[in-house]
Design an enzyme around this catalytic site. Structure first.
Site: not given
Length: 345
Positions: A33, A242
């Site tokens: 999956k 940042y």
């Protein structure tokens, strides 16, 4: 190129499947999956089928339909989410086997595809998917008289061998299924490692195939190398990224590397992970941004062209630990921008 390289060792994947298969005397399936845990469901599935897997598990019918195009008609593809509204044509046309989770799903399946195989998922205490005891009692005779291929449940704490929940769920699974004439399945990777009494007729390894815990003997499958775009020199007191979250305490060389949280390098790794140049670790400094990370390469003897994020010196689980998460999240978050290379298989 300015995109990273995600290398997938399909031979290691097959070796992990065979190792888990050798721990049991029953059938071993494989869970593919989430795009094969982020590594490419088609190529992963084909390698596992060549290794010996005859049954594959996916999360939703759409995954199963795409996978059918990759593996052909002779592999059974089971769908954990069952027979959802709108899935009927996909299930029928693509020969998928839904794991029925509710009385309503069973009704939908038997009315729409009365001859089509299905499985049953039981809730033995995880309270996530599956029929509870009273629901199962109300439809068991009907379901088992139809084309039911498997009855399964899922362990909540299999990665904690001493957790009493494992025994509680095992006892509940016996209570709900002993005496039926349909194959049973309880164990994924962690359940396999708990021992034979958890194996029943089929096991469904997932993360252990891809090099993840709790299968500590797994071979690494995924390798991630990122290109360095630029190296700059900083003076003491200069900041990076940042929020000015990292400040140089010495004259430093900072490499700007292509990769960020858009590529699955989750923001929680900011100021808390290592990349590698050969066998030498170099710290990620500053915040992870969308497309870029910054790395302190001051102590390297040479300026690097690439740095490694996943490899022999840093597994998915080691990287996950730095971010306060699990290897599953690291693997399944790996982004689509990487150039993917497949070896072996």
């Amino acid at each position: 190129m300015s995109t990273g390289f995600l290398s997938v060792d399909l031979d290691a994947l097959a070796t992990n499947w065979r190792a888990l298969d050798a721990m049991t005397t029953c059938e071993t399936a494989a869970v593919v999956k989430a795009d094969g845990y982020g590594l490419g469901a088609g190529k992963v599935a084909r390698a596992l089928v060549r290794a010996g897997a005859k049954r594959l598990f996916v999360a939703v019918a759409e995954e199963g339909a795409a996978l059918r195009q990759e593996v052909g008609p002779n592999v059974e593809i089971c769908v954990f989410s069952g027979h959802m509204r709108g899935d009927t044509d996909m299930i029928g046309d693509m020969m998928l086997t839904p794991m029925i989770n509710t009385v309503g799903q069973l009704t939908r399946h038997l009315e729409a595809l009365p001859e089509h195989p299905f499985g049953i998922q039981l809730d033995t205490g995880m309270n996530r998917l599956g029929l509870e005891m009273n629901e199962w009692a109300s439809i068991a005779e009907i379901a088992l008289a139809q084309n039911c291929r498997l009855v399964m449940s899922h362990l909540a704490c299999a990665d904690e061998p001493e957790n009493p929940m494992n025994r509680q769920q095992l006892d509940q699974f016996h209570l709900m299924t002993d005496g039926i004439n349909v194959p049973r399945s309880l164990a994924a990777t962690g359940g396999i490692l708990l021992g034979p009494e958890y194996h029943f007729d089929l096991t469904r390894p997932g993360v252990g195939l891809y090099g993840g815990q709790p299968f500590t003997d797994a071979e690494p499958v995924a390798y991630l190398d990122l290109p360095v775009i630029q190296v700059r020199e900083l003076e003491v007191g200069e900041t990076v990224g940042y929020g000015n979250s990292w400040t140089a305490q010495r004259p430093s060389k900072i490499a700007t590397v292509s990769g960020g949280y858009a590529d699955g390098l989750i923001r929680a790794l900011s100021n808390g992970a290592n990349l590698w140049h050969g066998a030498q670790p170099v710290p990620l400094v500053g915040r992870v941004s969308m497309d870029l990370i910054t790395v302190d390469v001051t102590d390297l003897p040479e300026l690097p062209g690439t740095l490694s994020f996943l490899g022999p010196d840093q597994t998915v689980d080691a990287l996950a630990a730095n971010a306060g998460t699990i290897g599953y999240e690291i693997l399944t978050s790996l982004g689509a921008r990487y150039q993917r290379r497949y070896a072996g298989g």
